[in-house]
Design an enzyme around this catalytic site. Structure first.
Site: not given
Ligand SMILES: *Cc1c(COP(=O)(O)O)cnc(C)c1O
Length: 367
Positions: A257, A32
């Site tokens: 800044y 993702k």
């Molecule tokens: C993002 C996510 C993961 C992965 O989590 P990590 O800590 O990056 O391994 C697994 N399951 C779900 C449902 C997620 O949203």
């Protein structure tokens, strides 16, 4: 060239293999958010080549992107909005997480020529997504319009392995699996573990683990679990930039800044043409760069497109020289963990927010 994120796909491969071995079960590669900023497609391909059997994304459009690129591995999308084009998802053989009776209804209605393949998400104690009170009132009728292929949940505190909430969630998951069995649904994929649980909670591996951060070679939490190196992981992303400008600056010069900092001595400053528009956190003034074998800290505020570092009076650096913003730390450079700490945040946020202006370059060998 201004800046680039070099992605070492051999590190992804190494990490997938390590995580598969650690879990002793199948692995869903979480890609993702543009593969946590590493690039959706190259990472998806590398993970599958290394032995992942499933891909996981949050959004339907991410899953569609993978299908359009010709990826035919199983894909699970777990945050599919009501009102989405479920017909298209079904046609593309994208598996969908379902967390409510209403969603089941909507997806069943779209399952005319072919039933949707769904994973029932259950809330075992994180109190975010997943069935909670509706779980007990679920009927076979609710489930009759879909093809249930999995049941899953998500840990809230897997990065704190000693916390009782982990065993509570595991127990609750097993109860919810038993309840599903009362509908005659038993032969489905059970999955619960994220990266931290994959590394530290073997009892939660079930039929598949869903690994994100560790697959990118980053620790889920360096305070509680140790850093990448101690976990045997190889960070896949190195962020680097070519110095835009190097110049001599007298002592007492206010930088940036708000003139929040002044040079404490005559020194050489370097300007890096990356800023918060590229995902360099504005609050990260305790971080810096690695230049010619030493760390050069940020001085003054990070701007939208640039920040300034103090290279030190002896520096021989010149504009155009490549510097490392973060890497695997093996040379002494800052890591994504360091940038996370300096930003009161976590490595996840650092890599994920590297912006689209930064090209991703793929290489099997970075260091
Ligand atoms: C993002 C996510 C993961 C992965 O989590 P990590 O800590 O990056 O391994 C697994 N399951 C779900 C449902 C997620 O949203």
């Amino acid at each position: 060239m201004r800046a680039e994120a070099i992605i070492d796909l051999s590190a992804i491969k190494h990490n997938v293999e390590l995580l598969k071995k650690a879990s002793g079960t199948n692995l869903l590669a979480v890609v993702k958010a543009d593969a946590y900023g590493h690039g959706l497609l190259p990472v998806a391909k590398a993970a599958l080549a290394a032995g992942a059997t499933y891909l996981g994304v949050a959004l339907l459009e991410e899953a569609i992107g993978l299908r359009e690129a010709g990826i035919d591995a199983p894909i699970l999308a777990w945050l599919v909005q009501p009102g989405s084009d479920f017909k298209q998802a079904i046609d593309l053989n994208i598996e969908l997480a379902v967390a409510s009776r209403l969603a089941l209804k909507e997806i069943s209605a779209a399952s005319t020529s072919k039933k949707a393949r769904v994973h029932l998400e259950v809330d075992t104690g994180m109190t975010r997504g997943g069935f909670l009170s509706e779980w007990r009132s679920l009927t076979s009728e609710d489930l009759s319009g879909v093809d249930v292929v999995g049941i899953f949940s998500h840990f809230a505190r897997a990065d704190e392995p000693g916390e009782k909430q982990n065993s509570d969630q595991l127990k609750r998951f097993e109860e919810m699996i038993s309840h599903l069995a009362t509908f005659g649904i038993t032969n489905v994929i059970h999955h619960l573990s994220n990266s931290a649980a994959t590394l530290k909670n073997g009892a939660a591996a079930f039929d598949m683990v869903r690994t994100g951060i560790a697959m990118y070679g980053l620790t889920p939490d360096f305070n509680t679990l140790g850093n990448s190196q101690s976990l045997g992981l190889r960070p896949a992303m190195q962020l680097r930039a070519a110095l835009y400008l190097v110049k001599d600056v007298p002592a007492g010069s206010p930088v940036g800044y708000g003139a929040t900092e002044k040079t404490s001595r005559d020194t050489k400053l370097g300007v890096v043409a990356m800023g918060y528009a590229d995902g360099i956190p504005r609050i990260a003034h305790d971080a810096g760069i690695w230049c010619a074998g030493k760390r050069a800290p940020i001085i003054g505020r990070v701007s939208m497109d640039q920040f300034v570092v103090d290279l030190g009076p002896e520096s021989k650096a010149q504009s155009g020289d490549w510097v490392t913003i973060f890497g695997n730390g093996s040379h002494g450079e800052y890591t994504a963990d360091d940038w996370g700490s300096a930003s009161q945040s976590i490595n996840y946020e650092i890599v994920t927010r590297i912006g689209p202006r930064v090209p991703r370059i793929y290489s099997a060998h970075v260091y």
